[in-house]
Scaffold this motif. Structure first.
Motif, short mmCIF file in Angstrom:
data_model
loop_
_atom_site.label_atom_id
_atom_site.label_comp_id
_atom_site.label_asym_id
_atom_site.label_seq_id
_atom_site.Cartn_x
_atom_site.Cartn_y
_atom_site.Cartn_z
N GLN A 1 0.83 -1.21 0.00
CA GLN A 1 0.00 0.00 0.00
C GLN A 1 0.86 1.25 0.00
O GLN A 1 0.55 2.24 -0.67
CB GLN A 1 -0.91 -0.01 1.22
CG GLN A 1 -1.96 -1.10 1.22
CD GLN A 1 -2.72 -1.16 2.53
OE1 GLN A 1 -2.16 -1.44 3.58
NE2 GLN A 1 -4.02 -0.89 2.47
N VAL A 2 1.95 1.23 0.76
CA VAL A 2 2.84 2.39 0.81
C VAL A 2 3.48 2.62 -0.56
O VAL A 2 3.56 3.75 -1.05
CB VAL A 2 3.92 2.19 1.89
CG1 VAL A 2 4.90 3.36 1.88
CG2 VAL A 2 3.28 2.04 3.27
N GLU A 3 3.93 1.53 -1.20
CA GLU A 3 4.57 1.68 -2.51
C GLU A 3 3.57 2.12 -3.57
O GLU A 3 3.93 2.83 -4.51
CB GLU A 3 5.22 0.36 -2.92
CG GLU A 3 6.47 0.03 -2.11
CD GLU A 3 7.24 -1.14 -2.68
OE1 GLU A 3 6.81 -1.66 -3.74
OE2 GLU A 3 8.25 -1.54 -2.09
N ARG A 4 2.32 1.70 -3.43
CA ARG A 4 1.31 2.11 -4.39
C ARG A 4 1.11 3.63 -4.34
O ARG A 4 0.84 4.26 -5.36
CB ARG A 4 0.00 1.39 -4.11
CG ARG A 4 -1.05 1.55 -5.22
CD ARG A 4 -2.33 0.82 -4.86
NE ARG A 4 -2.07 -0.58 -4.59
CZ ARG A 4 -2.54 -1.24 -3.53
NH1 ARG A 4 -3.31 -0.60 -2.63
NH2 ARG A 4 -2.28 -2.51 -3.35
N LEU A 5 1.25 4.21 -3.16
CA LEU A 5 1.03 5.64 -3.01
C LEU A 5 2.29 6.46 -3.25
O LEU A 5 2.27 7.47 -3.94
CB LEU A 5 0.48 5.95 -1.62
CG LEU A 5 0.24 7.42 -1.28
CD1 LEU A 5 -0.75 8.05 -2.27
CD2 LEU A 5 -0.28 7.56 0.15
N PHE A 6 3.42 6.00 -2.70
CA PHE A 6 4.66 6.80 -2.74
C PHE A 6 5.69 6.29 -3.74
O PHE A 6 6.76 6.87 -3.87
CB PHE A 6 5.29 6.84 -1.34
CG PHE A 6 4.46 7.57 -0.33
CD1 PHE A 6 4.51 8.95 -0.23
CD2 PHE A 6 3.61 6.88 0.53
CE1 PHE A 6 3.74 9.63 0.71
CE2 PHE A 6 2.84 7.54 1.47
CZ PHE A 6 2.90 8.93 1.56
N GLY A 7 5.37 5.16 -4.42
CA GLY A 7 6.32 4.60 -5.36
C GLY A 7 7.35 3.72 -4.66
O GLY A 7 7.45 3.69 -3.43
N HIS A 8 8.12 3.02 -5.45
CA HIS A 8 9.20 2.16 -4.91
C HIS A 8 10.41 3.06 -4.65
O HIS A 8 11.35 3.13 -5.43
CB HIS A 8 9.53 1.06 -5.91
CG HIS A 8 10.49 0.04 -5.38
ND1 HIS A 8 10.17 -0.82 -4.35
CD2 HIS A 8 11.77 -0.24 -5.71
CE1 HIS A 8 11.21 -1.59 -4.09
NE2 HIS A 8 12.19 -1.25 -4.90
N ALA B 1 8.23 9.66 -4.78
CA ALA B 1 7.88 10.07 -6.13
C ALA B 1 7.36 11.50 -6.17
O ALA B 1 7.30 12.11 -7.24
CB ALA B 1 6.82 9.12 -6.71
N TYR B 2 6.97 12.04 -5.01
CA TYR B 2 6.42 13.40 -4.94
C TYR B 2 7.50 14.45 -4.64
O TYR B 2 7.47 15.54 -5.19
CB TYR B 2 5.36 13.49 -3.85
CG TYR B 2 4.16 12.61 -4.09
CD1 TYR B 2 3.12 13.03 -4.92
CD2 TYR B 2 4.06 11.36 -3.48
CE1 TYR B 2 2.01 12.23 -5.13
CE2 TYR B 2 2.95 10.56 -3.68
CZ TYR B 2 1.93 10.98 -4.51
OH TYR B 2 0.84 10.18 -4.72
N GLY B 3 8.40 14.12 -3.75
CA GLY B 3 9.40 15.07 -3.29
C GLY B 3 10.12 14.51 -2.08
O GLY B 3 10.43 13.32 -2.02
N TRP B 4 10.36 15.38 -1.05
CA TRP B 4 11.07 14.96 0.16
C TRP B 4 10.12 14.91 1.35
O TRP B 4 9.14 15.65 1.41
CB TRP B 4 12.22 15.92 0.46
CG TRP B 4 13.32 15.81 -0.57
CD1 TRP B 4 13.45 16.54 -1.71
CD2 TRP B 4 14.42 14.90 -0.53
NE1 TRP B 4 14.57 16.15 -2.40
CE2 TRP B 4 15.19 15.15 -1.69
CE3 TRP B 4 14.84 13.92 0.37
CZ2 TRP B 4 16.35 14.44 -1.98
CZ3 TRP B 4 16.00 13.22 0.08
CH2 TRP B 4 16.74 13.46 -1.07
#
Length: 276
Positions: free
Chosen positions: A186-193, A215-218
């Motif tokens: 679930q975390v990777e689905r939202l924030f990427g690998h 994938a969004y920023g820091w």
């Protein structure tokens, strides 16, 4: 006359002629025999699809449609339209694979076999780790990636002890700031690998850490708690274990059946040139 060689030759020729005509009749691509067994198969297929056997008129229409398709199929074969056709080739491969599964269906596993399979693949059935966490987000702006990372580090140095969430110290985030019982997938689905996704399950709990890139920023990360993976008893996942065991057995049987077929073939790799 029975002793004349010419008579023997004529009789033998006549018998060969009859055998040839019989073989030609049976193998003639333009001769279609509608057998009772085939008609019964058409009727069964209709009943399986519609839940009731066809009436006489419907059955006759099924036969006419089947004859129509068979004539087109045979004419296509006569013109060799089935050769070098990828769709036909793929369909034949699928039917052969299906046939192999029918001929080599695995036996129902015993309790002992299921227990052994579960023990050998226990990690596959373990419930994944879950984490509850909060984050502070820092968007990458026109001043670049390094500047956003530097802002995150500056905020991290000033967060007072005991603060477990502080989204207002960063930038607006398009999703939630607080997450509960999230699994790695679930975390990777939202924030990427990304580094941030990994840090959710590796960073120390009970304090802020980071910054981590997503994938969004820091992000600065606060992990409130984390549950270790749990392994359920066999009774809770028995159906899954049985299905997986049967599938593995079927795959093994298919491989063995294919190996037997492969032994009949000689493979000549004309595309491989001999080394100089």
């Amino acid at each position: 006359m029975l002793k004349e060689p010419l008579f023997h030759f004529v009789v033998l020729g006549f018998l060969l002629f009859l055998a040839g005509r019989s073989y030609q009749t049976r193998t003639d691509i333009y001769r279609i025999e509608v057998t009772p067994a085939h008609v019964a198969q058409l009727s069964r297929s209709y009943a399986l699809q519609f839940g009731t056997p066809p009436d006489p008129a419907t059955l006759e229409q099924l036969i006419e449609t089947d004859l129509h398709d068979e004539m087109l199929f045979r004419q296509g074969r006569a013109l060799k339209l089935d050769q070098d056709d990828e769709i036909v080739r793929r369909r034949v491969v699928q039917k052969e694979q299906f046939l192999m599964q029918n001929l080599h269906a695995p036996a129902e596993p015993t309790d002992a076999q299921l227990q052994a399979y579960y023990a050998a693949h226990a990690d596959h059935y373990a419930a994944p780790s879950r984490a509850a966490f909060s984050h502070i987000f820092f968007a990458v702006g026109p001043d670049g990636d390094a500047a956003a990372q530097a802002r995150a580090k500056a905020v991290l140095a000033k967060i007072p002890a005991g603060v477990t969430r502080a989204p207002e110290r960063g930038d607006a985030f398009p999703d939630l700031y607080d997450f509960s019982a999230f699994e790695p997938e679930q975390v990777e689905r939202l924030f990427g690998h990304t580094d941030f996704s990994g840090a959710v399950f590796t960073a120390p709990a009970g304090r802020w850490s980071g910054p981590y890139r997503s994938a969004y920023g820091w992000h600065l990360l606060y992990v409130a708690n984390r549950d270790a993976p749990t392994r359920p008893p066999l009774a809770d996942v028995r159906d899954r274990v049985r299905s997986d065991d049967l599938q593995d057995a079927q795959d093994g049987a298919n491989t063995a059946a294919f190996d037997q077929i492969a032994k009949r073939f000689t493979i000549v790799r004309a595309d491989r040139k001999a080394a100089p």
